[in-house]
Design an enzyme around this catalytic site. Sequence first.
Site, PDB file in Angstrom:
ATOM      1  N   TYR A 107       0.866  -1.190   0.000  1.00 52.33           N
ATOM      2  CA  TYR A 107       0.000   0.000   0.000  1.00 52.33           C
ATOM      3  C   TYR A 107       0.895   1.230   0.000  1.00 52.33           C
ATOM      4  CZ  TYR A 107      -2.723   3.819   1.992  1.00 52.33           C
ATOM      5  OH  TYR A 107      -3.307   5.035   2.204  1.00 52.33           O
ATOM      6  N   GLU A 150      -3.356   7.541  -4.081  1.00 49.75           N
ATOM      7  CA  GLU A 150      -3.246   6.319  -3.285  1.00 49.75           C
ATOM      8  C   GLU A 150      -3.320   5.100  -4.195  1.00 49.75           C
ATOM      9  OE1 GLU A 150      -5.727   5.223   0.574  1.00 49.75           O
ATOM     10  OE2 GLU A 150      -6.649   4.363  -1.193  1.00 49.75           O
TER      11      GLU A 150
END
Length: 398
Positions: A101, A189
């Site tokens: 992530y 993101e």
Amino acid sequence: MDLYEYQARELLDEQGIPTPRAIFAQNSHEVAEAADALGYPCVVKAQVKIGHRGQAGGVKLARTRDEAVLAAEQILPMTIHGHKVHGVLVAEAKNILHEYYVSISVDRSSRDFDVLATANGGTEVEEIAKEHPEAVKRLHITSLEDFDIEAARRMANAIGFYHADVEQAAQILLKMWRCFKDNDATLVEINPLAKIGDPDDESSKSLCALDAKISLDGNAAFRHDGWRRFEDPVHEDPFERRANEHGLHYVHLHGEVGVIGNGAGLVMSSLDAVSGAGEDQGTGIKPANFLDIGGGASAEVMKESLQIVLSDPQVESVFINVYGGITSCEQVAEGILEAIDVLEGSKPIVVRFDGNAAAEGLRILAESRNPNIHVCTTMEEAAQLAARIAADVKEGQA
Ligand code: GDP
Ligand code: MN
């Protein structure tokens, strides 16, 4: 301004960040064609501006054309966490070996950019942060220093990317940073940033962005052509678009009384007062819109606002409710008169002023002797009058 995943992907693609091939589709026929073109297995993913789609059943794997169509039929009518699904993205399914992530966001407190990342991705980062806070790294990019490939490599190592992934991770971090900066984003993101490929074939393995979330800074829209390419033509209301172009905060509500005021709270109260008046009078008259002209209620702003509100064919009367602050009610009154001068085919306008030079403002309007202008001193009185006029005009037409 938040982007849909399919739009965010475009921005990643433009920087050369690897993403699976994918096609946006809005009905099951388009989904079948997209799935055939991409090959199987593929994933069908709800396009909504909210996360956790997977957990809500908005991401489905399809091994055949029938499964893709079935997935589309299940996902397209869905509402996920209050957001109606706006089409699906059909994407090549990848074999996931590991999930990372990474996000870059504006950090207002330290006045730089936060890089939040974990080498142990897979679930939502908030959950990882709760259970394994040590696994989530928070690093920074400062606007004064150059973030180059060397800095990106140091960052990839600090995040804990596996040795074999560090070089590609550094390239991706650098490209994410460019994506963030070039697009005036507030968030970029990638979750998951997945290691994909055949587990038995080292040369097939690589990193790939399987999901992206990007928010753009609305204040920078002017230097990106208003981000016209991200506009949502199906969903966009023409009045809302026009108001938006003028920097006005407008929401179309489809009633008969146009409402213009300064300050969100005052405008909301005005909407309630109009709805209440419609109920009291038994006419069912409702507000046509919310329009907050903000603090500096200049003549120019009043003119644009009136133009937008009056161009709505459903509007039969307008209620202007202004609390004079920095801009006095005298100036607002002048603005209203100027606006009416240049507008053709005006409609009845009920004005209530309070605050700075309220009495003078109302006097200017009264002295104009314009039959379309009505002045009131209380909000209740004005709302009742505007609702009554709208009902009368409507009845006259019927
Ligand atoms: P989100 O739930 O809104 O974050 O949607 P994502 O696009 O991140 O998808 C949710 C999950 O579906 C991911 O974390 C993956 O585990 C899974 N997923 C998405 N794309 C693929 C794919 O191509 N292959 C596989 N095997 N799983 C996928
Ligand atoms: Mn995701």
